[in-house]
Scaffold this motif. Structure first.
Motif, PDB file in Angstrom:
ATOM      1  N   ALA A 112      74.453 -18.799  52.111  1.00 33.47           N
ATOM      2  CA  ALA A 112      74.688 -18.309  53.469  1.00 33.47           C
ATOM      3  C   ALA A 112      74.354 -19.372  54.507  1.00 33.47           C
ATOM      4  N   THR A 113      73.216 -20.029  54.331  1.00 30.67           N
ATOM      5  CA  THR A 113      72.751 -21.020  55.312  1.00 30.67           C
ATOM      6  C   THR A 113      73.503 -22.335  55.196  1.00 30.67           C
ATOM      7  N   ASN A 114      73.544 -22.864  53.991  1.00 29.25           N
ATOM      8  CA  ASN A 114      74.075 -24.214  53.800  1.00 29.25           C
ATOM      9  C   ASN A 114      75.596 -24.268  53.888  1.00 29.25           C
ATOM     10  N   TYR A 115      76.251 -23.206  53.430  1.00 28.31           N
ATOM     11  CA  TYR A 115      77.714 -23.239  53.376  1.00 28.31           C
ATOM     12  C   TYR A 115      78.408 -22.255  54.301  1.00 28.31           C
ATOM     13  N   LEU A 116      78.180 -20.956  54.124  1.00 30.14           N
ATOM     14  CA  LEU A 116      78.973 -19.979  54.876  1.00 30.14           C
ATOM     15  C   LEU A 116      78.777 -20.103  56.378  1.00 30.14           C
ATOM     16  N   GLY A 117      77.541 -20.342  56.831  1.00 25.91           N
ATOM     17  CA  GLY A 117      77.302 -20.537  58.260  1.00 25.91           C
ATOM     18  C   GLY A 117      78.047 -21.739  58.795  1.00 25.91           C
ATOM     19  N   VAL A 142      77.231 -33.315  55.596  1.00 29.37           N
ATOM     20  CA  VAL A 142      76.221 -34.010  54.803  1.00 29.37           C
ATOM     21  C   VAL A 142      76.156 -33.340  53.428  1.00 29.37           C
ATOM     22  N   GLY A 143      76.603 -34.062  52.402  1.00 27.41           N
ATOM     23  CA  GLY A 143      76.611 -33.551  51.048  1.00 27.41           C
ATOM     24  C   GLY A 143      75.397 -34.028  50.264  1.00 27.41           C
ATOM     25  N   THR A 144      75.498 -33.987  48.949  1.00 29.51           N
ATOM     26  CA  THR A 144      74.406 -34.439  48.099  1.00 29.51           C
ATOM     27  C   THR A 144      74.945 -34.977  46.789  1.00 29.51           C
ATOM     28  N   VAL A 145      74.252 -35.968  46.243  1.00 23.45           N
ATOM     29  CA  VAL A 145      74.617 -36.528  44.948  1.00 23.45           C
ATOM     30  C   VAL A 145      74.464 -35.493  43.845  1.00 23.45           C
ATOM     31  N   THR A 146      73.549 -34.537  44.029  1.00 27.24           N
ATOM     32  CA  THR A 146      73.285 -33.559  42.972  1.00 27.24           C
ATOM     33  C   THR A 146      74.426 -32.569  42.784  1.00 27.24           C
ATOM     34  N   ALA A 147      75.385 -32.549  43.706  1.00 30.81           N
ATOM     35  CA  ALA A 147      76.540 -31.656  43.582  1.00 30.81           C
ATOM     36  C   ALA A 147      77.787 -32.391  43.127  1.00 30.81           C
ATOM     37  N   PHE A 186      70.853 -15.654  38.668  1.00 35.51           N
ATOM     38  CA  PHE A 186      70.349 -16.435  39.789  1.00 35.51           C
ATOM     39  C   PHE A 186      69.523 -17.626  39.322  1.00 35.51           C
ATOM     40  N   LYS A 187      69.881 -18.812  39.790  1.00 33.78           N
ATOM     41  CA  LYS A 187      69.130 -20.040  39.585  1.00 33.78           C
ATOM     42  C   LYS A 187      69.015 -20.712  40.950  1.00 33.78           C
ATOM     43  N   PRO A 188      67.828 -20.704  41.565  1.00 33.28           N
ATOM     44  CA  PRO A 188      67.714 -21.168  42.950  1.00 33.28           C
ATOM     45  C   PRO A 188      68.121 -22.608  43.170  1.00 33.28           C
ATOM     46  N   GLY A 189      67.741 -23.505  42.243  1.00 31.30           N
ATOM     47  CA  GLY A 189      68.133 -24.906  42.411  1.00 31.30           C
ATOM     48  C   GLY A 189      69.624 -25.091  42.311  1.00 31.30           C
ATOM     49  N   LYS A 190      70.255 -24.361  41.395  1.00 32.31           N
ATOM     50  CA  LYS A 190      71.712 -24.436  41.265  1.00 32.31           C
ATOM     51  C   LYS A 190      72.403 -23.834  42.478  1.00 32.31           C
ATOM     52  N   LYS A 196      76.209 -26.985  48.396  1.00 32.53           N
ATOM     53  CA  LYS A 196      76.599 -28.314  48.861  1.00 32.53           C
ATOM     54  C   LYS A 196      77.958 -28.724  48.300  1.00 32.53           C
ATOM     55  N   LEU A 197      78.239 -28.324  47.066  1.00 35.29           N
ATOM     56  CA  LEU A 197      79.567 -28.580  46.515  1.00 35.29           C
ATOM     57  C   LEU A 197      80.630 -27.885  47.359  1.00 35.29           C
ATOM     58  N   CYS A 198      80.351 -26.648  47.756  1.00 39.14           N
ATOM     59  CA  CYS A 198      81.287 -25.923  48.620  1.00 39.14           C
ATOM     60  C   CYS A 198      81.522 -26.663  49.933  1.00 39.14           C
TER      61      CYS A 198
END
Length: 321
Positions: A112-117, A142-147, A186-190, A196-198
């Motif tokens: 919700a915070t990182n993507y949908l907003g 701003v993306g991330t290498v982890t995605a 649910f996996k919080p880190g994933k 971020k991938l979205c």
């Protein structure tokens, strides 16, 4: 700062990369609209960096609330400033959660915070960017290498690589008991990686849909591993102490908050970053003078059918369809 100064909106400016991107763009002569959940924290951070109060303004924005996003857009438009750039930077990362937290709209909080907003914010502000007669307008994610599973950091299966599956969770409405985009456990880190991938998919899809028509540059970036940022404040204290050392002396991927902010400012303002539809990186083990390059993204990030379906499902969830 005069009304003629170019205006940029940056989300998540009260600390970390967003704060130092604000500083870097102010130094370039920009006027920054600081979109943040805690305006008082932003005031204190700006005072500590001695930012000129004539060069920025603070508007409240809680990306986890779709109503707050819409209110922010109204508040921004009342400023009467032509919008030249938008930076989607704010993010939360809560890897120790046992159960999902929910946004005001009932969605899992990371997504919700990182993507949908940011998806709603970008869609609403497109008309503002388009209305600016300046030919060089930009929307930066701003993306991330982890995605990005094309890079080593994205292949590490802790807790699992970013994977949106068939978007079953979004298809089912993404409300309780559903907490993952793929509809699985649910996996919080994933959840953070997936969000971020979205975002990185969103930047590419915005380019496909709107660049030719509007001339706006849509791009994403990974500014390097900012291992000591407040993004990790919800992690174990031992992790927070050791992770920056690991990135500095083992992987070589560490960058300071100030350097990461400078890299965001480059993608926003510098002529060499005009290409649209690309993902910028400085790679690992790059020195301070390392040169940026266009990084290849994963098959998931570049899957056109997935991108179109993600766009349609996201539009429904934020009330645009």
């Amino acid at each position: 700062m005069t009304a003629a100064s170019p205006t940029v909106i940056i989300t998540g400016t009260s600390s970390g990369v967003g704060l130092y991107a604000t500083k870097a763009l102010i130094n370039r002569g920009w006027f920054v609209v600081c979109a943040c959940r805690n305006p008082e924290k932003m005031k204190q951070a700006a005072a500590q960096l001695q930012l000129d109060p004539q060069q920025y303004t603070i508007l409240p924005l809680d990306l986890a609330s779709l109503a707050s996003v819409r209110q922010f857009v109204e508040d921004f438009r009342r400023l009467g400033r032509p919008l030249k750039a938008l930076v989607c930077n704010a993010a939360i990362y809560m890897p120790l959660l046992k159960e999902p937290l929910r946004s005001a709209d009932g969605y899992e909080l990371n997504v919700a915070t990182n993507y949908l907003g940011h998806f709603l914010l970008s869609r609403l502000l497109l008309k503002d960017l388009q209305a600016n007669p300046d030919p060089d307008r930009r929307l930066v994610v701003v993306g991330t290498v982890t995605a990005n599973t094309e890079e080593l950091g994205g292949k590490i299966p802790i807790p699992a690589p970013a994977d949106l599956g068939d978007l079953a969770g979004l298809e089912a409405g993404f409300k309780e008991p559903i907490a993952m985009i793929d509809g699985k456990r649910f996996k919080p880190g994933k959840a953070y990686k997936d969000s971020k991938l979205c975002l990185m998919i969103m930047a590419r899809e915005l380019h496909r849909r709107y660049h030719e028509e509007t001339g706006i540059t849509f791009s994403s970036l990974y500014p390097g591993c900012v291992a000591d940022t407040a993004l990790f404040r919800h992690h174990f204290p031992l992790f927070r102490r050791l992770f920056p050392l690991f990135q500095k002396y083992i992987t070589g991927g560490y960058v300071s908050q100030e350097l990461a902010g400078e890299r965001v400012a480059q993608v926003v303002a510098d002529p060499e970053f005009r290409p649209s539809g690309v993902h910028w990186s400085w790679g690992n083990r790059q020195s301070k003078n390392g040169k940026p390059f266009i990084q290849k993204l994963s098959a998931q990030a570049t899957d056109q059918k997935r991108a179109e379906r993600l766009w349609d499902l996201s539009s429904k969830l934020v009330g645009l369809a």
